[in-house]
Design a protein around this motif. Structure first.
Motif, PDB file in Angstrom:
ATOM      1  N   LEU A   1       0.811  -1.224   0.000  1.00  0.00           N
ATOM      2  CA  LEU A   1       0.000   0.000   0.000  1.00  0.00           C
ATOM      3  C   LEU A   1       0.844   1.275   0.000  1.00  0.00           C
ATOM      4  CD1 LEU A   1      -2.692  -0.997   2.648  1.00  0.00           C
ATOM      5  CD2 LEU A   1      -2.947  -0.961   0.149  1.00  0.00           C
ATOM      6  N   VAL A   2       2.113   1.160   0.382  1.00  0.00           N
ATOM      7  CA  VAL A   2       2.960   2.344   0.586  1.00  0.00           C
ATOM      8  C   VAL A   2       4.352   2.097   0.014  1.00  0.00           C
ATOM      9  CG1 VAL A   2       3.934   3.888   2.341  1.00  0.00           C
ATOM     10  CG2 VAL A   2       1.731   2.817   2.742  1.00  0.00           C
ATOM     11  N   ASP A   3       4.909   3.114  -0.618  1.00  0.00           N
ATOM     12  CA  ASP A   3       6.285   3.062  -1.111  1.00  0.00           C
ATOM     13  C   ASP A   3       7.221   2.841   0.079  1.00  0.00           C
ATOM     14  OD1 ASP A   3       8.881   3.628  -2.003  1.00  0.00           O
ATOM     15  OD2 ASP A   3       8.260   5.337  -3.213  1.00  0.00           O
ATOM     16  N   PRO A   4       8.023   1.773   0.081  1.00  0.00           N
ATOM     17  CA  PRO A   4       8.883   1.497   1.227  1.00  0.00           C
ATOM     18  C   PRO A   4       9.953   2.564   1.481  1.00  0.00           C
ATOM     19  CG  PRO A   4       9.360  -0.022  -0.575  1.00  0.00           C
ATOM     20  CD  PRO A   4       8.141   0.765  -0.968  1.00  0.00           C
ATOM     21  N   ARG A   5      10.213   3.429   0.498  1.00  0.00           N
ATOM     22  CA  ARG A   5      11.144   4.540   0.759  1.00  0.00           C
ATOM     23  C   ARG A   5      10.506   5.560   1.686  1.00  0.00           C
ATOM     24  NH1 ARG A   5      12.284   5.927  -5.335  1.00  0.00           N
ATOM     25  NH2 ARG A   5      10.071   5.467  -5.246  1.00  0.00           N
TER      26      ARG A   5
ATOM     27  N   VAL B   1       9.156   1.948   9.722  1.00  0.00           N
ATOM     28  CA  VAL B   1      10.166   2.995   9.829  1.00  0.00           C
ATOM     29  C   VAL B   1       9.942   4.009   8.705  1.00  0.00           C
ATOM     30  CG1 VAL B   1      11.978   1.816   8.484  1.00  0.00           C
ATOM     31  CG2 VAL B   1      12.615   3.473  10.230  1.00  0.00           C
ATOM     32  N   VAL B   2      10.060   5.276   9.045  1.00  0.00           N
ATOM     33  CA  VAL B   2       9.826   6.386   8.128  1.00  0.00           C
ATOM     34  C   VAL B   2      11.117   6.737   7.399  1.00  0.00           C
ATOM     35  CG1 VAL B   2       9.175   8.832   8.011  1.00  0.00           C
ATOM     36  CG2 VAL B   2       8.021   7.300   9.620  1.00  0.00           C
ATOM     37  N   ASN B   3      11.032   6.947   6.090  1.00  0.00           N
ATOM     38  CA  ASN B   3      12.156   7.468   5.305  1.00  0.00           C
ATOM     39  C   ASN B   3      13.404   6.587   5.416  1.00  0.00           C
ATOM     40  OD1 ASN B   3      13.189   9.491   3.560  1.00  0.00           O
ATOM     41  ND2 ASN B   3      14.099  10.585   5.271  1.00  0.00           N
ATOM     42  N   GLY B   4      13.203   5.288   5.571  1.00  0.00           N
ATOM     43  CA  GLY B   4      14.341   4.378   5.692  1.00  0.00           C
ATOM     44  C   GLY B   4      15.212   4.641   6.905  1.00  0.00           C
ATOM     45  N   GLY B   5      14.671   5.349   7.897  1.00  0.00           N
ATOM     46  CA  GLY B   5      15.450   5.694   9.089  1.00  0.00           C
ATOM     47  C   GLY B   5      16.318   6.922   8.910  1.00  0.00           C
ATOM     48  N   LEU B   6      16.325   7.463   7.702  1.00  0.00           N
ATOM     49  CA  LEU B   6      17.150   8.649   7.416  1.00  0.00           C
ATOM     50  C   LEU B   6      16.550   9.894   8.075  1.00  0.00           C
ATOM     51  CD1 LEU B   6      17.895   7.930   3.663  1.00  0.00           C
ATOM     52  CD2 LEU B   6      19.423   7.591   5.625  1.00  0.00           C
ATOM     53  N   PRO B   7      17.352  10.932   8.255  1.00  0.00           N
ATOM     54  CA  PRO B   7      16.870  12.111   8.983  1.00  0.00           C
ATOM     55  C   PRO B   7      15.784  12.887   8.242  1.00  0.00           C
ATOM     56  CG  PRO B   7      19.260  12.229   8.622  1.00  0.00           C
ATOM     57  CD  PRO B   7      18.761  11.035   7.897  1.00  0.00           C
ATOM     58  N   LEU B   8      14.893  13.463   9.039  1.00  0.00           N
ATOM     59  CA  LEU B   8      14.015  14.529   8.579  1.00  0.00           C
ATOM     60  C   LEU B   8      14.577  15.801   9.192  1.00  0.00           C
ATOM     61  CD1 LEU B   8      10.327  13.247   8.987  1.00  0.00           C
ATOM     62  CD2 LEU B   8      11.730  13.306   6.931  1.00  0.00           C
ATOM     63  N   ALA B   9      14.809  16.788   8.376  1.00  0.00           N
ATOM     64  CA  ALA B   9      15.367  18.063   8.838  1.00  0.00           C
ATOM     65  C   ALA B   9      14.392  18.745   9.795  1.00  0.00           C
ATOM     66  CB  ALA B   9      15.639  18.960   7.629  1.00  0.00           C
TER      67      ALA B   9
ATOM     68  N   PHE C   1       2.642  10.853   2.005  1.00  0.00           N
ATOM     69  CA  PHE C   1       2.312   9.797   1.056  1.00  0.00           C
ATOM     70  C   PHE C   1       0.830   9.495   1.197  1.00  0.00           C
ATOM     71  CE2 PHE C   1       3.778   7.833   4.977  1.00  0.00           C
ATOM     72  CZ  PHE C   1       2.768   6.926   5.267  1.00  0.00           C
ATOM     73  N   ASN C   2       0.296   8.794   0.207  1.00  0.00           N
ATOM     74  CA  ASN C   2      -1.101   8.384   0.219  1.00  0.00           C
ATOM     75  C   ASN C   2      -1.197   6.871   0.236  1.00  0.00           C
ATOM     76  OD1 ASN C   2      -1.764  11.081  -0.069  1.00  0.00           O
ATOM     77  ND2 ASN C   2      -2.307  10.925  -2.215  1.00  0.00           N
ATOM     78  N   TYR C   3      -2.280   6.359   0.785  1.00  0.00           N
ATOM     79  CA  TYR C   3      -2.610   4.947   0.654  1.00  0.00           C
ATOM     80  C   TYR C   3      -4.123   4.812   0.502  1.00  0.00           C
ATOM     81  CZ  TYR C   3      -4.017   4.728   5.618  1.00  0.00           C
ATOM     82  OH  TYR C   3      -4.634   4.923   6.826  1.00  0.00           O
ATOM     83  N   THR C   4      -4.540   3.759  -0.156  1.00  0.00           N
ATOM     84  CA  THR C   4      -5.957   3.491  -0.376  1.00  0.00           C
ATOM     85  C   THR C   4      -6.321   2.204   0.348  1.00  0.00           C
ATOM     86  OG1 THR C   4      -5.852   4.581  -2.528  1.00  0.00           O
ATOM     87  CG2 THR C   4      -7.722   3.111  -2.144  1.00  0.00           C
ATOM     88  N   HIS C   5      -7.102   2.341   1.398  1.00  0.00           N
ATOM     89  CA  HIS C   5      -7.489   1.211   2.242  1.00  0.00           C
ATOM     90  C   HIS C   5      -8.335   1.789   3.373  1.00  0.00           C
ATOM     91  CE1 HIS C   5      -7.063  -2.242   4.986  1.00  0.00           C
ATOM     92  NE2 HIS C   5      -6.727  -2.931   3.918  1.00  0.00           N
TER      93      HIS C   5
END
Length: 127
Positions: free
Chosen positions: A78-82, A93-101, A108-112
């Motif tokens: 349902l969601v892009d794993p990136r 885990v959000v953003n592959g664990g990489l930092p958010l500034a 992102f969107n999901y349909t469900h």
């Protein structure tokens, strides 16, 4: 024997190190009450609803890493794993664990049917 200039340089280096440590500690403590947030808004109203999810680093001072979100039984397809990677039941885990500034948003969107997504754990980089 150390010269006066060498002694003054050593004092300056020590003072700068102490100030830097203080800034990092103050910035980190300011972020404690500004953890990441998850907001969901329904944007599609078909047979299966569509949701826009926004994950935001609410700290104005520090990047946040390793944001883990409670995600129940969300299916990875349902969601892009990136954007949001399913690790196991109720742990994504959000953003592959990489930092958010500081103050950065990721969406992102999901349909469900709606999943209850909420922050679980995270780390500030300035601590």
């Amino acid at each position: 024997m150390p010269t006066t200039a060498t002694f003054k340089l050593a004092q300056w280096v020590f003072a700068m190190a102490a100030i830097s440590l203080l800034i990092i500690q103050v910035a980190g403590s300011r972020c404690e009450n500004n953890g990441p947030s998850v907001r969901q808004v329904q944007v599609g109203f078909g047979k299966l609803p569509q949701f826009m999810v926004e994950i935001k680093n609410n700290c104005p001072m520090c990047p946040v890493t390793e944001i883990h979100v409670r995600c129940a039984n969300l299916s990875q397809n349902l969601v892009d794993p990136r954007m949001l990677k399913v690790l196991r039941f109720d742990d994504c885990v959000v953003n592959g664990g990489l930092p958010l500034a500081p103050m950065q948003k990721l969406s992102f969107n999901y349909t469900h049917q709606k999943f209850q997504l909420m922050p679980k754990t995270w780390n500030f980089q300035c601590e």
